[in-house]
Motif scaffolding. Structure first.
Motif, mmCIF file in Angstrom:
data_model
loop_
_atom_site.group_PDB
_atom_site.id
_atom_site.type_symbol
_atom_site.label_atom_id
_atom_site.label_comp_id
_atom_site.label_asym_id
_atom_site.label_seq_id
_atom_site.Cartn_x
_atom_site.Cartn_y
_atom_site.Cartn_z
ATOM 1 N N SER A 16 0.829 -1.209 0.000
ATOM 2 C CA SER A 16 0.000 0.000 0.000
ATOM 3 C C SER A 16 0.860 1.255 0.000
ATOM 4 O O SER A 16 0.508 2.246 -0.643
ATOM 5 C CB SER A 16 -0.929 -0.012 1.199
ATOM 6 N N GLY A 17 2.008 1.221 0.688
ATOM 7 C CA GLY A 17 2.905 2.376 0.649
ATOM 8 C C GLY A 17 3.420 2.634 -0.746
ATOM 9 O O GLY A 17 3.464 3.785 -1.206
ATOM 10 N N ILE A 18 3.778 1.543 -1.459
ATOM 11 C CA ILE A 18 4.275 1.725 -2.829
ATOM 12 C C ILE A 18 3.170 2.288 -3.720
ATOM 13 O O ILE A 18 3.404 3.176 -4.545
ATOM 14 C CB ILE A 18 4.826 0.388 -3.369
ATOM 15 N N PHE A 19 1.912 1.790 -3.530
ATOM 16 C CA PHE A 19 0.818 2.299 -4.354
ATOM 17 C C PHE A 19 0.564 3.779 -4.082
ATOM 18 O O PHE A 19 0.334 4.551 -5.021
ATOM 19 C CB PHE A 19 -0.455 1.492 -4.111
ATOM 20 N N GLY A 20 0.615 4.189 -2.809
ATOM 21 C CA GLY A 20 0.419 5.599 -2.506
ATOM 22 C C GLY A 20 1.502 6.460 -3.123
ATOM 23 O O GLY A 20 1.231 7.537 -3.662
ATOM 24 N N LEU A 21 2.750 5.965 -3.061
ATOM 25 C CA LEU A 21 3.858 6.715 -3.652
ATOM 26 C C LEU A 21 3.691 6.822 -5.164
ATOM 27 O O LEU A 21 3.899 7.899 -5.742
ATOM 28 C CB LEU A 21 5.172 6.013 -3.302
ATOM 29 N N VAL A 22 3.274 5.717 -5.808
ATOM 30 C CA VAL A 22 3.095 5.734 -7.264
ATOM 31 C C VAL A 22 1.986 6.712 -7.654
ATOM 32 O O VAL A 22 2.111 7.462 -8.633
ATOM 33 C CB VAL A 22 2.797 4.307 -7.770
ATOM 34 N N GLY A 23 0.906 6.737 -6.862
ATOM 35 C CA GLY A 23 -0.182 7.659 -7.168
ATOM 36 C C GLY A 23 0.274 9.099 -7.169
ATOM 37 O O GLY A 23 -0.020 9.865 -8.089
ATOM 38 N N SER A 24 1.034 9.494 -6.140
ATOM 39 C CA SER A 24 1.459 10.889 -6.081
ATOM 40 C C SER A 24 2.592 11.172 -7.054
ATOM 41 O O SER A 24 2.723 12.294 -7.534
ATOM 42 C CB SER A 24 1.892 11.248 -4.663
ATOM 43 N N PHE A 25 3.394 10.147 -7.365
ATOM 44 C CA PHE A 25 4.440 10.356 -8.368
ATOM 45 C C PHE A 25 3.816 10.591 -9.738
ATOM 46 O O PHE A 25 4.281 11.438 -10.504
ATOM 47 C CB PHE A 25 5.383 9.151 -8.403
ATOM 48 N N GLY A 26 2.728 9.852 -10.019
ATOM 49 C CA GLY A 26 2.018 10.105 -11.269
ATOM 50 C C GLY A 26 1.438 11.499 -11.319
ATOM 51 O O GLY A 26 1.355 12.109 -12.379
ATOM 52 N N ALA B 10 4.779 4.814 6.212
ATOM 53 C CA ALA B 10 4.641 6.215 6.617
ATOM 54 C C ALA B 10 5.596 7.095 5.815
ATOM 55 O O ALA B 10 5.236 8.213 5.421
ATOM 56 C CB ALA B 10 4.900 6.355 8.110
ATOM 57 N N GLY B 11 6.824 6.585 5.556
ATOM 58 C CA GLY B 11 7.755 7.348 4.732
ATOM 59 C C GLY B 11 7.224 7.545 3.326
ATOM 60 O O GLY B 11 7.305 8.646 2.763
ATOM 61 N N CYS B 12 6.649 6.464 2.754
ATOM 62 C CA CYS B 12 6.079 6.572 1.415
ATOM 63 C C CYS B 12 4.989 7.633 1.373
ATOM 64 O O CYS B 12 4.954 8.474 0.473
ATOM 65 C CB CYS B 12 5.494 5.230 0.988
ATOM 66 N N TYR B 13 4.088 7.604 2.371
ATOM 67 C CA TYR B 13 2.994 8.573 2.333
ATOM 68 C C TYR B 13 3.485 9.988 2.642
ATOM 69 O O TYR B 13 2.908 10.956 2.147
ATOM 70 C CB TYR B 13 1.874 8.150 3.280
ATOM 71 N N GLY B 14 4.562 10.108 3.411
ATOM 72 C CA GLY B 14 5.138 11.439 3.635
ATOM 73 C C GLY B 14 5.703 12.019 2.352
ATOM 74 O O GLY B 14 5.451 13.187 2.021
ATOM 75 N N ILE B 15 6.461 11.189 1.613
ATOM 76 C CA ILE B 15 6.992 11.668 0.333
ATOM 77 C C ILE B 15 5.849 11.984 -0.625
ATOM 78 O O ILE B 15 5.893 12.968 -1.382
ATOM 79 C CB ILE B 15 7.942 10.614 -0.261
ATOM 80 N N ALA B 16 4.780 11.168 -0.584
ATOM 81 C CA ALA B 16 3.637 11.412 -1.462
ATOM 82 C C ALA B 16 2.988 12.754 -1.139
ATOM 83 O O ALA B 16 2.583 13.492 -2.037
ATOM 84 C CB ALA B 16 2.623 10.273 -1.317
ATOM 85 N N LEU B 17 2.913 13.094 0.172
ATOM 86 C CA LEU B 17 2.355 14.392 0.557
ATOM 87 C C LEU B 17 3.187 15.536 0.002
ATOM 88 O O LEU B 17 2.645 16.544 -0.471
ATOM 89 C CB LEU B 17 2.304 14.499 2.076
ATOM 90 N N LEU B 18 4.536 15.379 0.043
ATOM 91 C CA LEU B 18 5.399 16.429 -0.509
ATOM 92 C C LEU B 18 5.178 16.578 -2.012
ATOM 93 O O LEU B 18 5.149 17.692 -2.542
ATOM 94 C CB LEU B 18 6.866 16.105 -0.222
ATOM 95 N N MET B 19 4.993 15.433 -2.715
ATOM 96 C CA MET B 19 4.739 15.509 -4.163
ATOM 97 C C MET B 19 3.422 16.229 -4.435
ATOM 98 O O MET B 19 3.332 17.047 -5.368
ATOM 99 C CB MET B 19 4.692 14.096 -4.749
#
Lengths: 124, 89
Positions: A16-26, B10-19
């Motif tokens: 789920s962390g990877i999916f959240g990161l991919v969503g915002s990276f997109g 949590a780190g992934c979602y933190g970076i996602a928030l910054l993006m």
């Protein structure tokens, strides 16, 4: 807590962390607004669903009874994500396209972003 | 093992928030900014649930539920304002 349950929770959390990161990276990678709609509405919703599944497994293993809160949040997010995507697409269309750039609406009424809804006084 | 997975998520979602914040600053259209704000709300829900698992309490789920509802309503309100120039007609 048994090892298998811990492994299951950890796998759900990492995915789920990877999916959240991919969503915002997109969101910052794709080059058009309409393209950018795809990434957060799909990948991020799935990522949050994974977090909530992990939390459900964790509290079920810890206390022994199923907690229904996470299920409520998941259902609410999965219901509202398409609606917000539709609204944002409509807002983008209303600001950036003219009525003669769009093909004609096939029904009796025009596009909902320009015309009033059917049944209101100002319709047509 | 769960602790490390929680830290990773949590780190992934933190970076996602910054993006998302970067898209809000950059975004050429207001639809981009609304989309980024909606994504920030969803990421914050995920962070709250992660924090609840980390502390081992179920208190934070009510907060997450409330933030989900308020985030949806605010997104719809922004979009309606752009669409119709008015939120409640």
């Amino acid at each position: 807590m048994p090892f298998v349950v811990e492994l299951l929770i950890a796998i759900a959390l990492v995915i789920s962390g990877i999916f959240g990161l991919v969503g915002s990276f997109g969101l910052i990678k794709l080059k058009d607004t309409v393209q950018r709609l795809h990434a957060p509405t799909k990948a991020t919703t799935l990522g949050v669903g994974g977090v909530l599944v992990a939390s459900m497994i964790y509290f079920f293993a810890k206390t022994g009874n199923v907690s229904i809160h996470e299920l409520m949040i998941t259902v609410f997010l999965f219901l509202t994500a398409p609606i917000t995507a539709n609204f944002i697409a409509k807002a983008y269309l209303a600001k950036n396209t003219k009525p003669d750039e769009l093909p004609g609406a096939s029904g009796d009424f025009g596009w909902s972003i320009y015309d009033d809804p059917p049944g209101s006084d100002k319709a047509g | 093992m769960i602790e490390y997975a929680l830290l990773f998520a949590a780190g992934c979602y933190g970076i996602a928030l910054l993006m998302d914040l970067w898209r809000i600053v950059l975004g050429p259209d207001s639809a981009d900014r609304i989309l980024a704000l909606d994504t920030m709300v969803i990421n914050v829900i995920a962070l709250l649930v992660l924090y609840g698992v980390w502390r081992g309490t179920e208190v934070y789920f009510e907060a997450a539920m409330l933030i989900a509802m308020v985030g949806f309503v605010s997104t719809v309100a922004y979009c309606r304002y752009i669409l119709r120039g008015d939120i409640i007609e």
